[in-house]
Each structure stands twice: as structure tokens, then as C-alpha cells.
Design a protein around this motif. Sequence first.
Motif, PDB file in Angstrom:
ATOM      1  N   SER A  87      60.859  13.941 -52.059  1.00 23.00           N
ATOM      2  CA  SER A  87      62.072  13.162 -52.343  1.00 23.00           C
ATOM      3  C   SER A  87      63.241  14.084 -52.641  1.00 23.00           C
ATOM      4  N   GLN A  90      63.142   5.913 -51.838  1.00 25.61           N
ATOM      5  CA  GLN A  90      61.771   5.506 -52.165  1.00 25.61           C
ATOM      6  C   GLN A  90      61.757   4.151 -52.896  1.00 25.61           C
ATOM      7  N   ASP A 113      62.187   7.658 -47.185  1.00 24.93           N
ATOM      8  CA  ASP A 113      61.310   8.149 -48.241  1.00 24.93           C
ATOM      9  C   ASP A 113      60.184   7.164 -48.536  1.00 24.93           C
ATOM     10  N   GLU A 114      58.957   7.618 -48.373  1.00 27.18           N
ATOM     11  CA  GLU A 114      57.765   6.797 -48.688  1.00 27.18           C
ATOM     12  C   GLU A 114      57.889   5.401 -48.095  1.00 27.18           C
TER      13      GLU A 114
HETATM   14 MG    MG Z   1      58.931  10.915 -53.746  1.00 25.18          MG
END
Ligand code: MG
Lengths: 245, 230
Positions: free
Chosen positions: A43, A87, A164-165
Motif C-alpha cells: 500500500s 484498499q 490496492d487489495e
Molecule cells: Mg495494504
Amino acid sequence: MTQLVIDRLSAAYGATPVLQDVDLTVERGEIVSVIGPSGSGKSTLLRVLVGLLLPVAGTVTVAGHKVDYRSRRDLRAVRDRIAIVFQQYNLFQNMTALRNVTIAPTVVKRRAPAEVTAEAETLLAKVGLADKTKSYPDQLSGGQQQRVAIARALALKPEVLLLDEVTSALDPELVGEVLDTIRLLAREGMTMLIVSHEMGFVREVADRVLFMADGRVVEVGRPKQIFDEPQAARTRDFVSRILRH
Amino acid sequence: MDRLLEEIPRFFNYYNMIFIGQAFFYTTAMSFIGCTVGFAAGFGLAVMRHERIFRSLVLRLLAITYTEIFRRIPFLVKLMVVFFAFQLSGLEVSMFTVAVTTVALSAAAFASENVRAGLESVHDNQWDAAEAMNMGGLTALRRVVLPQSWPVIIPPSMTYSVGLVKSTSIASQIGVLELTYAAKVMTNKGFSAFLCYGTILVLYFVLCFSLNRFAAWLETRLDPTRHRPA
Ligand SMILES: [Mg+2]
Ligand SMILES: Nc1ncnc2c1ncn2[C@@H]1O[C@H](COP(=O)(O)OP(=O)(O)O)[C@@H](O)[C@H]1O
């Protein structure tokens, strides 16, 4: 053509180093998947790229232009080219899904509201949310919120999309919907940096995989290479763990 | 009781009504102008000290110093400080101006702290998203953060404003013709304290009650969820 060059990039939160000498070159239209244990700095890498955390060393070159993250002009320019899906999605809680998508194009880029709204509706339809335009973030599931966040990022017409994710916070049945959206973007030639542990998806969509641990790049290679013949011991460990998972 | 009944027609005569009306006006004006100016200034201070909006350390320190000092001084002391400060400066101002200034300075310090708390109640990730989309600090404040902060900012602000209305009675100490001062004058004229203070009690109540109604209205008006279908 080379879209993004990250050269010996280092970053820290206070005195704690979080990224150390990260190198990566991404070609236009290429999809690079970033994997690594929690806390390895994935991240943070994305945050540095969009200028939310100042690097302590190293350089980032976007479309041939070296970015000075201290310069307001460069920051604006880099954020015009690179969009991020966080995220935690980070949707504006006080706005509907539609408003989340239209706010930056209208308020920041000062484009005509009618045109932007039409585009936003198309984007939301594209991510399968045509019937949710009037919903607020807290009325949407995680997967739906994430897709609004993707539509919001796409409304900025970026050259590079950071995700992100994209799969970890979702129920298995929702993963499919989000991944379909990303496959669609991949086919359209968008350059993407995707943090994801969904092995099947990464194999299918990524051109290359970057494995990070403790803020460093351990290994970069084709998905086949990283998953089937990892070179470093840490990669082998990690891959076998997510495979068993 | 008989004396009280006998006093009433004399008490509520034309001149006394004008006198008390004037006092009511001054209390209201002092509270209203003081709070409005003070809250606007306090809002400015909170914005100045917010690191996602301004990055100047000097601005931040100035804002924090003011807030932390003025939040901790009793109203009467502030009133005296303002009074002597005006005297020292050689400006000839009315006692009313002294009192309004004091109300404003108090409200500013309180609002600064209260707005800061309101802004901080909004998750940092909202700022991150705004910033990553090239939204400037003030735009993010207006479009994203502030709408989510009102529910935290308004209730204590209104409680505080009601408290300030009550504090304005202290301005009678320096001779501002406000409600408490009027009550004193009327008792000195020989009317019973019960009648005099009873009357201004009702007027203070009217003022504070209106303020509470206004607060309730403002809360619904600025509720970020108000447009939602039920
Ligand atoms: Mg992360
Ligand atoms: N805001 C922050 N302040 C201080 N440390 C942080 C912050 N965010 C992340 N970290 C630390 O930085 C490291 C990398 O975090 P992160 O980039 O979020 O990892 P990942 O996304 O790979 O899980 C972790 O050790 C984490 O604890």
C-alpha cells in the motif's frame, strides 16, 4: 513505450523505513501484480506513487517525466495520470455513488456536469452498478463500494490505475464481479498495478508479478515463474502459503 | 402577594417596557453578533491549524496558542482584559463594543477547538481520496469533510452559545445596559426583586429556547443523510 519507472525508491513513516530501494519498470498497457505478506509495503508503494507520502530517496518517472513530489505542479500532473483505488475504497461518505464519480471531473477538472454525469452513469453500468447510482457508500456492500471506487478512478481518465487489495476484502461471490471489471480494463489496454493475492486471477491477468517483503523487492517475473519456479526462498515460502490457503 | 399585584401595572408601564425591551435587544445583539463573528473567526482558526489544509507551522502555532489561552480564561477576566486593552489603545469605544468583543473572543476560542474536533472526527482516508484526485485542501474541506463534520460540530456549539448568552449578564459589571443590568436598575427603583428578575428570566428563556430551536433546525438542515430516501 515505458509508462512508469520506479528507481531505487525508499520511503518511511517517521523513522521507520517502509520501502527500500524499490525498482520497477512498467510498460504502457502492462499489468503488474504486486504480492507480498501483510505489512510488506504494498500500500505504501501505491501511496508514494500518487504523492500521499513523500519518498525519502529514489525517483519515479511517469511517461518520461521525472516527478518532483515536492512541486505542486508535478503533483497535479502525476495525479492526472495516475489514479488509485484504495484498499478501504475511501469513498466520500456524504455523497451518492454517482456523485462520488462525478465530483472530481466537475469540481477539479471543471468539465460540463451533464457530460460528466452521462459518462459516470456509463462507467457505473460498466461495473454492474447501474441501479445503485443513488445509493450512499454505507448502503452498499464491500464489493459494490469497491466497484464505485473503480468507476471513480476511471472517471479521471488515468493512464495508470493502481488497485490496492482488490479482492481480499470481498466475499468469494463478489470477487468475480470486481475481477470481471478488471479483465475488461485489461483488454482495453489500461496500465495497471494491482495488489492482489487471488492467485488464479493474477496468473490470468498479470503480465508480471512483483513479490515484496519487508519493503524490498524480492523477485519480479512472469506469473508462471513466480508461482511455479520461484527463485528466492522467501518467495517460495510465501507462494506455498497462499497456495495452501 | 398583594404588593406584587399592585406593582404589576406600574412595572409594565410604557417607559419600563421600552427600557427592558432595549436591554433585551442589547443582550440579543451582544450574543448574536459576538457568536457570529466569534464562530466565523474560530472556524478560520480551526482551518488554519489543520495540516491537511495549510502547511504553515507559523499559522498553526498562532492558532493553537490563541485557542489554548482564550479557552481557559473566565469570561469576567476576559471582559476586563478587553476593557483595559481598549483603554490602553486609546480607542474610544462603548461598553457594548467591549462586551461584544469579549463574547466574540470567547466564541472564537471555543469554536476553534470544537471545529477542530469535528474535522478530526472524519477519517483521514477521506482527505487521502480527495488529495489523490487533485482536490485542493479547501475544496476537500467544503465538499467532503465539512458536510460530515456538522453533526459533531453543531450540538456542542449550540450548548456553548446558550452558555454565552448567560455569560453576557456579566457585562452588567461594566455597565452595559443588558437584561441583568436592567433588572438591577428596576430593583433600585423600588420594584420587588421577584418581579424584576422574574421578567428577565422569562426573556433569557425566550432567547435560549429560540437558540435551541435554531440548533435543531440547523442540525436537520446540515444532516449529510437528509436527502436519502427513508
Ligand atoms: Mg495494504
Ligand atoms: N500511517 C502509517 N503510519 C505508520 N506506519 C504505517 C502507516 N501505514 C503503514 N505503516 C507501516 O508500514 C508498513 C507497510 O505497510 P503497508 O504499506 O500498509 O503494507 P501492506 O499494504 O503491504 O500490507 C507496515 O509495517 C505498517 O505497519
